[in-house]
Design an enzyme around this catalytic site. Structure first.
Site, PDB file in Angstrom:
ATOM      1  N   THR A  14       0.847  -1.191   0.000  1.00 33.22           N
ATOM      2  CA  THR A  14       0.000   0.000   0.000  1.00 33.22           C
ATOM      3  C   THR A  14       0.886   1.246   0.000  1.00 33.22           C
ATOM      4  O   THR A  14       2.109   1.136  -0.131  1.00 33.22           O
ATOM      5  CB  THR A  14      -1.018  -0.068   1.163  1.00 33.22           C
ATOM      6  N   LYS A  72       3.540   1.396  -3.938  1.00 32.06           N
ATOM      7  CA  LYS A  72       2.971   0.609  -5.041  1.00 32.06           C
ATOM      8  C   LYS A  72       3.813   0.689  -6.324  1.00 32.06           C
ATOM      9  O   LYS A  72       3.862  -0.262  -7.094  1.00 32.06           O
ATOM     10  CB  LYS A  72       1.534   1.046  -5.325  1.00 32.06           C
ATOM     11  N   ASP A  82      -6.596  -3.815  -7.563  1.00 32.25           N
ATOM     12  CA  ASP A  82      -7.495  -2.721  -7.163  1.00 32.25           C
ATOM     13  C   ASP A  82      -8.629  -2.538  -8.175  1.00 32.25           C
ATOM     14  O   ASP A  82      -9.793  -2.421  -7.804  1.00 32.25           O
ATOM     15  CB  ASP A  82      -6.710  -1.406  -7.030  1.00 32.25           C
ATOM     16  N   GLY A  93     -10.300  12.063 -10.471  1.00 32.74           N
ATOM     17  CA  GLY A  93      -8.961  11.825  -9.936  1.00 32.74           C
ATOM     18  C   GLY A  93      -8.044  11.234 -10.994  1.00 32.74           C
ATOM     19  O   GLY A  93      -8.514  10.580 -11.947  1.00 32.74           O
ATOM     20  N   GLY A 104      -4.726  10.003  -9.789  1.00 32.26           N
ATOM     21  CA  GLY A 104      -3.623   9.444  -9.007  1.00 32.26           C
ATOM     22  C   GLY A 104      -3.556   7.930  -9.182  1.00 32.26           C
ATOM     23  O   GLY A 104      -4.104   7.372 -10.145  1.00 32.26           O
TER      24      GLY A 104
HETATM   25  P1  NDP Z   1      -3.025   9.853  -4.944  1.00 26.02           P
HETATM   26  O1  NDP Z   1      -2.337  10.692  -3.922  1.00 26.02           O
HETATM   27  O2  NDP Z   1      -2.224   9.049  -5.907  1.00 26.02           O
HETATM   28  O3  NDP Z   1      -3.997  10.803  -5.846  1.00 26.02           O
HETATM   29  C1  NDP Z   1      -4.757  11.761  -5.250  1.00 26.02           C
HETATM   30  C2  NDP Z   1      -5.785  12.319  -6.258  1.00 26.02           C
HETATM   31  O4  NDP Z   1      -6.741  13.079  -5.525  1.00 26.02           O
HETATM   32  C3  NDP Z   1      -5.209  13.249  -7.318  1.00 26.02           C
HETATM   33  O5  NDP Z   1      -5.933  13.074  -8.511  1.00 26.02           O
HETATM   34  C4  NDP Z   1      -5.479  14.649  -6.714  1.00 26.02           C
HETATM   35  O6  NDP Z   1      -5.641  15.664  -7.677  1.00 26.02           O
HETATM   36  C5  NDP Z   1      -6.814  14.397  -6.062  1.00 26.02           C
HETATM   37  N1  NDP Z   1      -7.125  15.298  -4.959  1.00 26.02           N
HETATM   38  C6  NDP Z   1      -6.569  15.324  -3.719  1.00 26.02           C
HETATM   39  N2  NDP Z   1      -7.170  16.274  -2.961  1.00 26.02           N
HETATM   40  C7  NDP Z   1      -8.122  16.866  -3.747  1.00 26.02           C
HETATM   41  C8  NDP Z   1      -9.068  17.904  -3.542  1.00 26.02           C
HETATM   42  N3  NDP Z   1      -9.164  18.551  -2.374  1.00 26.02           N
HETATM   43  N4  NDP Z   1      -9.879  18.250  -4.561  1.00 26.02           N
HETATM   44  C9  NDP Z   1      -9.807  17.596  -5.750  1.00 26.02           C
HETATM   45  N5  NDP Z   1      -8.917  16.608  -6.012  1.00 26.02           N
HETATM   46  C10 NDP Z   1      -8.094  16.245  -5.015  1.00 26.02           C
HETATM   47  O7  NDP Z   1      -4.033   8.927  -4.113  1.00 26.02           O
HETATM   48  P2  NDP Z   1      -4.628   7.530  -4.569  1.00 26.02           P
HETATM   49  O8  NDP Z   1      -5.025   7.628  -5.998  1.00 26.02           O
HETATM   50  O9  NDP Z   1      -3.723   6.430  -4.161  1.00 26.02           O
HETATM   51  O10 NDP Z   1      -5.933   7.399  -3.621  1.00 26.02           O
HETATM   52  C11 NDP Z   1      -7.100   8.139  -3.883  1.00 26.02           C
HETATM   53  C12 NDP Z   1      -8.214   7.677  -2.951  1.00 26.02           C
HETATM   54  O11 NDP Z   1      -8.605   6.332  -3.249  1.00 26.02           O
HETATM   55  C13 NDP Z   1      -7.811   7.689  -1.484  1.00 26.02           C
HETATM   56  O12 NDP Z   1      -8.867   8.276  -0.770  1.00 26.02           O
HETATM   57  C14 NDP Z   1      -7.682   6.240  -1.101  1.00 26.02           C
HETATM   58  O13 NDP Z   1      -8.059   6.007   0.238  1.00 26.02           O
HETATM   59  C15 NDP Z   1      -8.687   5.578  -2.047  1.00 26.02           C
HETATM   60  N6  NDP Z   1      -8.348   4.180  -2.353  1.00 26.02           N
HETATM   61  C16 NDP Z   1      -9.259   3.211  -2.020  1.00 26.02           C
HETATM   62  C17 NDP Z   1      -9.000   1.887  -2.296  1.00 26.02           C
HETATM   63  C18 NDP Z   1     -10.017   0.850  -1.931  1.00 26.02           C
HETATM   64  O14 NDP Z   1      -9.690  -0.350  -1.979  1.00 26.02           O
HETATM   65  N7  NDP Z   1     -11.244   1.218  -1.600  1.00 26.02           N
HETATM   66  C19 NDP Z   1      -7.745   1.459  -2.952  1.00 26.02           C
HETATM   67  C20 NDP Z   1      -6.862   2.554  -3.305  1.00 26.02           C
HETATM   68  C21 NDP Z   1      -7.164   3.864  -2.986  1.00 26.02           C
HETATM   69  P3  NDP Z   1      -4.353  16.521  -8.226  1.00 26.02           P
HETATM   70  O15 NDP Z   1      -3.656  15.614  -9.194  1.00 26.02           O
HETATM   71  O16 NDP Z   1      -4.959  17.696  -8.887  1.00 26.02           O
HETATM   72  O17 NDP Z   1      -3.513  16.827  -7.012  1.00 26.02           O
END
Ligand code: NDP
Length: 277
Positions: free
Chosen positions: A61, A65, A101, A126, A128
């Site tokens: 995690t 990753k 995932d 998103g 990320g």
């Molecule tokens: P990352 O840090 O890789 O990506 C974060 C993303 O969120 C980016 O696209 C970022 O946008 C965006 N973001 C963050 N804050 C804001 C905000 N205030 N407003 C708008 N966009 C925002 O994180 P992950 O992709 O790894 O995780 C994302 C979510 O998914 C987490 O909440 C995590 O808990 C959840 N998750 C759940 C899983 C499950 O099994 N249920 C598995 C994996 C993740 P920008 O690029 O513009 O900064």
């Protein structure tokens, strides 16, 4: 007893040890599953030590990753496309990596929540790691359109371009920023793969993205009604879900990959669910 673990930093919050212990009990598999916090600069060394002590496989995690992909000798196609792995298996000197995932998400949507994907209009918020992991399995399910929107729209563009270069998403996949989302509205399914809900922050979504039958899905879990789910509810959406089912389904996929037996996920989801209120 065969040993498995989840490795991350921090790791105290992880539900994986409980989920895999429940799976092992239900399927009669003799295994031990623990949580290991690796130092930020010590992922490979921590893994080496776990393998040397007889470890058979790990979940990976945040924030490791990407490193998990680089560590493995063999990387599945979907992990390569995602640029990230969330599971490793060790077989003697060799290590294989995969990413469950996205398949966990698709299974939760289609099997647990009864949400069709073929021919549907899907919005993924998103760009990320979680969004990256979801894209290929979502595309494989055959949506009519899949729009990726991100606060930093250039990242959504890059993601779509990366998949296009691999020959994926032609005519279906597109990217945009939040301000122009109304032009694509409404959607049958909206998946929040941003970290905004972790910080209790709402997203700048136009109300038109939500239709009367939309499923609003937040990947965050265990937080009840998140700001995104509240936004959907305020727009009249009644079909709401958090990401607990995705978490449990990816764990079941990993368990089946390691042990050759797929556990029943329903009792575990029921046990760990937090009401969306
Ligand atoms: P990352 O840090 O890789 O990506 C974060 C993303 O969120 C980016 O696209 C970022 O946008 C965006 N973001 C963050 N804050 C804001 C905000 N205030 N407003 C708008 N966009 C925002 O994180 P992950 O992709 O790894 O995780 C994302 C979510 O998914 C987490 O909440 C995590 O808990 C959840 N998750 C759940 C899983 C499950 O099994 N249920 C598995 C994996 C993740 P920008 O690029 O513009 O900064």
């Amino acid at each position: 007893m065969d040993r498995y673990a989840v490795i991350g930093h921090p790791i105290g919050h992880s539900k994986s040890p409980l989920i895999h212990t429940l799976f092992a009990r239900a399927t009669g598999q003799a295994l031990e599953y623990s949580a290991i916090e690796a130092p930020l600069d010590g992922f490979a060394a921590t893994l080496d030590a776990f393998r040397a002590a007889g470890g058979r496989g790990v979940n990976v995690t945040l924030p490791f990753k990407l490193e998990a992909c680089a560590y493995a000798d063999e990387v599945s196609e979907r992990a390569r496309i995602a640029g990230a792995a969330n599971a490793l298996t060790f077989d003697g000197a060799s290590c294989r990596a995969d990413n469950f995932d996205g398949v966990g998400l698709v299974r939760d949507l289609t099997v647990n929540l009864g949400q069709p994907l073929a021919g549907q209009r899907v919005l993924l918020l998103g760009a990320g790691g979680a969004a990256r992991g979801a894209l290929q399995p979502l595309l494989q399910a055959g949506p009519a359109c899949l729009v990726v929107a991100n606060r930093d729209a250039t990242k959504a563009d890059d993601l779509v371009r990366t998949l296009a270069a691999l020959g994926l998403g032609h005519g279906v996949l597109s990217a945009c920023g939040y301000p122009v989302l109304a032009q694509h509205a409404p959607f049958d399914l909206i998946i929040n793969a941003t970290a905004a809900s972790l910080h209790a922050e709402p997203l700048p979504l136009p109300a038109q993205v939500f239709g009367p039958h939309t499923l609003a899905y937040d990947m965050v879990y265990g937080k009840g009604l998140t700001p995104f789910l509240r936004q959907a509810q305020a727009a009249g959406v009644t079909r709401l879900a958090d990401g607990l089912g995705m978490l449990v389904e990816q764990a079941a996929e990993t368990f089946a990959w390691w042990r050759g037996v797929r556990p029943d996920t329903r009792p575990v989801i029921a046990q760990l669910s937090v009401p969306l209120t």
